[in-house]
Design a protein around this motif. Structure first.
Motif, mmCIF file in Angstrom:
data_model
loop_
_atom_site.group_PDB
_atom_site.id
_atom_site.type_symbol
_atom_site.label_atom_id
_atom_site.label_comp_id
_atom_site.label_asym_id
_atom_site.label_seq_id
_atom_site.Cartn_x
_atom_site.Cartn_y
_atom_site.Cartn_z
ATOM 1 N N GLU A 1 -68.255 20.421 -49.217
ATOM 2 C CA GLU A 1 -67.979 19.415 -50.244
ATOM 3 C C GLU A 1 -67.035 18.330 -49.729
ATOM 4 O O GLU A 1 -67.134 17.166 -50.107
ATOM 5 N N ARG A 2 -66.117 18.728 -48.865
ATOM 6 C CA ARG A 2 -65.133 17.779 -48.336
ATOM 7 C C ARG A 2 -65.787 16.690 -47.494
ATOM 8 O O ARG A 2 -65.218 15.607 -47.314
ATOM 9 N N PHE A 3 -66.964 16.993 -46.940
ATOM 10 C CA PHE A 3 -67.594 16.069 -45.989
ATOM 11 C C PHE A 3 -68.912 15.470 -46.497
ATOM 12 O O PHE A 3 -69.427 14.538 -45.883
ATOM 13 N N SER A 4 -69.434 16.000 -47.606
ATOM 14 C CA SER A 4 -70.779 15.600 -48.028
ATOM 15 C C SER A 4 -70.867 14.138 -48.415
ATOM 16 O O SER A 4 -71.814 13.432 -48.033
ATOM 17 N N GLN A 5 -69.895 13.657 -49.191
ATOM 18 C CA GLN A 5 -69.933 12.250 -49.593
ATOM 19 C C GLN A 5 -69.777 11.343 -48.379
ATOM 20 O O GLN A 5 -70.400 10.280 -48.279
ATOM 21 N N GLN A 6 -68.967 11.800 -47.419
ATOM 22 C CA GLN A 6 -68.729 11.009 -46.214
ATOM 23 C C GLN A 6 -69.999 10.842 -45.394
ATOM 24 O O GLN A 6 -70.315 9.738 -44.938
ATOM 25 N N TRP A 7 -70.750 11.939 -45.209
ATOM 26 C CA TRP A 7 -71.959 11.796 -44.398
ATOM 27 C C TRP A 7 -73.007 10.945 -45.129
ATOM 28 O O TRP A 7 -73.710 10.148 -44.500
ATOM 29 N N PHE B 1 -74.587 7.528 -43.599
ATOM 30 C CA PHE B 1 -76.029 7.421 -43.377
ATOM 31 C C PHE B 1 -76.614 6.246 -44.164
ATOM 32 O O PHE B 1 -77.557 5.603 -43.691
ATOM 33 N N SER B 2 -76.073 5.975 -45.340
ATOM 34 C CA SER B 2 -76.606 4.865 -46.143
ATOM 35 C C SER B 2 -76.302 3.516 -45.516
ATOM 36 O O SER B 2 -77.018 2.540 -45.730
ATOM 37 N N ARG B 3 -75.246 3.468 -44.700
ATOM 38 C CA ARG B 3 -74.868 2.226 -44.028
ATOM 39 C C ARG B 3 -75.525 2.079 -42.672
ATOM 40 O O ARG B 3 -75.474 1.007 -42.077
ATOM 41 N N ALA B 4 -76.090 3.154 -42.168
ATOM 42 C CA ALA B 4 -76.653 3.132 -40.803
ATOM 43 C C ALA B 4 -77.918 2.295 -40.723
ATOM 44 O O ALA B 4 -78.696 2.246 -41.666
#
Length: 265
Positions: free
Chosen positions: A252-258, A262-265
């Motif tokens: 959960e700590r990293f899910s929003q970050q990835w 990815f949406s910006r990639a």
């Protein structure tokens, strides 16, 4: 009189398409579908971005003949070779991990010859701290077929890359030998890996150990090198199935970050 000599078997040329196959094995006993779907989506988005193949398997897909389910990773890598015979590399990434940097490509960032030569740790104990067997000091990047890392406990098999080919078949078949699976190593396939890497020069001569942050950074530094922004992936080291330190809570700590990355990639 003319004698017919058997012709040498020619190894089929590998086209290198796809460049990489991403392999993850999911534990059937994990019933948190939100967590599993999050991991699956993470793998699929990364693979789609770079045109990679995927093999997302379950432990129940393979008959391990009573061996611990963690051995499924070895069979899954062999399965990937069969499913994608023309791939160049295979990246195994444990279920309890997220790919965090969508911009990094395995074939360049990890397996590029110059990158490897700069990163590989030469002439160090294969199994820290005091193994008498050390990594080769003269290994060149172009000769590497197998890349993995060490953590504070020894070799880590939660994230590693293998180059597809005859050597890979030999290595995976050696690793999965029934003799090693019957040894009841404390850490199953990981301790078996430490054994064969140290006592099989044919394997050691193709092995590069790289710093953890390159493919295997941990979510905390209690067991190894800690994840930092920009690393390719984060592994939830020693997380549990339930409780405060469950793998799902760590993710959960990293899910929003990835997802944002990815949406910006």
């Amino acid at each position: 009189m003319h004698y017919a000599y058997p012709s040498r078997k020619r190894h089929r040329a590998i086209s290198g398409k796809p460049a990489v196959v991403l392999v993850t094995v999911f534990d059937d006993k994990i019933d948190n579908t939100v967590y599993i779907n999050n991991i699956r989506e993470n793998r699929m988005q990364y693979a789609e971005k770079h045109g990679y193949g995927t093999l997302l398997a379950k432990t129940s897909d393979y008959d391990l003949n009573g061996s611990p389910t963690s051995w499924a990773k070895v069979v899954a890598m062999r399965h990937a070779m069969t499913k994608y015979p023309d791939c160049k590399y295979m990246w195994f990434l444990d279920q309890n991990a997220l790919i965090m940097n969508p911009h990094l490509k395995v074939e360049d960032y990890v397996m590029g010859a110059n990158k490897l030569e700069a990163a590989m740790r030469k002439d160090i104990p294969v199994v820290p701290p005091d193994s008498i067997i050390k990594t080769f000091s003269h290994l060149r990047g172009n000769d590497v077929e197998f890349v993995l890392t060490q953590d504070k406990d020894g070799l880590s098999s939660t994230s590693f890359v293998i180059k597809n080919g005859e050597w890979a078949k030999f290595f995976l078949d050696t690793w999965f030998d029934p003799l090693y699976r019957s040894y009841n190593f404390q850490k199953a396939e990981t301790h078996a890996l430490e054994h064969i890497v140290q006592w099989h020069p044919t394997i050691l001569s193709k092995l590069a150990i790289v710093p953890q942050h390159i493919i295997n950074a941990y979510n905390n530094n209690g067991h190894g090198e800690q994840y930092k922004d920009g690393d390719i992936a984060v592994v939830f080291a020693h997380c549990s199935n339930v409780g405060e330190h469950s793998c799902a809570k760590e993710a959960e700590r990293f899910s929003q970050q990835w997802r944002t990355s990815f949406s910006r990639a």
